[in-house]
Scaffold this active site. Structure first.
Site, mmCIF file in Angstrom:
data_model
loop_
_atom_site.group_PDB
_atom_site.id
_atom_site.type_symbol
_atom_site.label_atom_id
_atom_site.label_comp_id
_atom_site.label_asym_id
_atom_site.label_seq_id
_atom_site.Cartn_x
_atom_site.Cartn_y
_atom_site.Cartn_z
ATOM 1 N N ARG A 1 -9.334 15.103 -13.345
ATOM 2 C CA ARG A 1 -8.087 15.682 -12.844
ATOM 3 C C ARG A 1 -8.285 17.074 -12.243
ATOM 4 O O ARG A 1 -8.731 17.991 -12.915
ATOM 5 C CB ARG A 1 -7.063 15.743 -13.971
ATOM 6 N N HIS B 1 -6.224 19.280 -8.688
ATOM 7 C CA HIS B 1 -5.211 19.114 -7.655
ATOM 8 C C HIS B 1 -5.810 18.844 -6.280
ATOM 9 O O HIS B 1 -5.277 18.033 -5.530
ATOM 10 C CB HIS B 1 -4.305 20.353 -7.598
ATOM 11 N N LEU C 1 13.248 7.809 5.593
ATOM 12 C CA LEU C 1 12.227 6.825 5.914
ATOM 13 C C LEU C 1 12.761 5.949 7.043
ATOM 14 O O LEU C 1 13.877 5.415 6.946
ATOM 15 C CB LEU C 1 11.921 5.950 4.691
ATOM 16 N N GLU D 1 20.286 9.319 3.657
ATOM 17 C CA GLU D 1 20.100 7.874 3.469
ATOM 18 C C GLU D 1 20.459 7.528 2.033
ATOM 19 O O GLU D 1 21.073 8.333 1.336
ATOM 20 C CB GLU D 1 18.661 7.477 3.802
ATOM 21 N N ARG E 1 3.072 0.756 9.292
ATOM 22 C CA ARG E 1 3.647 1.912 8.588
ATOM 23 C C ARG E 1 2.813 2.288 7.364
ATOM 24 O O ARG E 1 2.661 3.466 7.041
ATOM 25 C CB ARG E 1 5.098 1.628 8.173
ATOM 26 N N LYS F 1 5.975 6.986 2.927
ATOM 27 C CA LYS F 1 6.387 6.079 1.842
ATOM 28 C C LYS F 1 5.508 6.357 0.623
ATOM 29 O O LYS F 1 4.634 5.575 0.234
ATOM 30 C CB LYS F 1 6.297 4.625 2.302
#
Length: 283
Positions: free
Chosen positions: A99, A101, A202, A178, A51, A146
């Protein structure tokens, strides 16, 4: 001495140097995984690692190790820290770069970190059950990943905590999804109901083990969204996660569910899940 995995090396915690421009720090641009350790062994390690790689692939992060090598790295970390009952936390970010995006070039290397901690099983909660509070699910629409972006879950958990509850029961409108860090299940008329493994939840590794346990003990499963309005029609309710295992829910929003006690089917599933652990790490 505590050892931490930093990329492909085991180092002392104090020796890790992470950049202020790491994209995990600035954007939450990364993913993570948590693996339970029983008796010094990882439980469902293969499934968790699979996963982890799937989540990385979904956000286009390249993990620079084969799964076998990665598995050995995590095993060595657990052994170095002499963890008996606990967990290992793993994360990878897209790396450090000025930095912006959009993704950096392929020359920027991902940053992997992992650490362990001792953690006892939540025996009291598993035995006695807990209370939850319903909270609107404001998270993004890719909960199947995740991701390190957990602010929506953090806010929901905090709201439940401030109301004296163990967990938040999330819902999008009238549809239960969930928990803030758990999967949720209701049992009615001898059938287990849980949200299907779509982008809105998930697909927990513990959830997958539980569904296998349901088949073994003869508990039919229906994977469909449960309405918020019908939640109290369930005779039993419980939650699951890597660290929570199977915890009965006996109260929702201050109102008792069923008899206000852990149900028979839930307890049967706990026994079946325990057998899975024993078979995997003590056999």
């Amino acid at each position: 001495m505590t050892w931490v995995l930093w990329n492909d090396r085991l180092v002392k915690d104090a020796d890790i140097q992470l950049s202020k421009e790491d994209r995990g720090y600035q954007f939450g641009d990364g993913i993570y995984e948590v693996i339970r350790v029983y008796n010094g062994s990882m439980f469902t390690a293969t499934e968790h690692i699979d996963r982890f790689y799937e989540s990385a692939d979904k956000i286009k992060i390249v993990i620079p190790y084969t799964k076998d090598v990665f598995h050995k790295m995590i095993y060595d970390l657990i052994e170095a820290n002499e963890v008996t009952s606990g967990q290992v936390y793993i994360q990878i970010t897209r790396g450090a770069t000025p930095r912006q995006h959009q993704f950096p070039t392929n020359t920027v290397e991902a940053v992997l970190t992992a650490y362990t901690k001792e953690l006892q099983r939540p025996v009291s909660e598993m035995t006695n059950g807990v209370s939850v509070k319903t909270v609107e699910d404001i998270r993004w629409l890719r909960c199947d990943i995740k991701s390190l972006n957990l602010l929506g879950s953090v806010l929901a958990k905090q709201e439940a905590y401030e109301d004296g509850c163990f967990e938040a029961l999330l819902h999008r409108g009238d549809s239960i999804t969930e928990g803030s860090s758990t999967n949720m299940y209701g049992i009615k008329d001898g059938v287990l109901y849980t949200h299907p493994a779509t982008n809105l939840i998930l697909n927990g590794i513990t959830r997958r083990v539980i569904l296998a346990c349901c088949e073994e003990i003869g508990l039919p499963v229906v994977e469909e969204p449960m309405s918020l309005a019908s939640v109290f029609l369930n005779e039993e309710f419980f939650m699951s996660s890597t660290t929570s295992e199977i915890i009965p829910v006996i109260m929702i929003n201050g109102r008792k569910l069923g008899k206000g006690l852990p149900g028979d089917w839930t307890q049967k599933l706990q026994i079946a899940f325990e057998a899975k652990i024993n078979q995997a790490v003590y056999a």
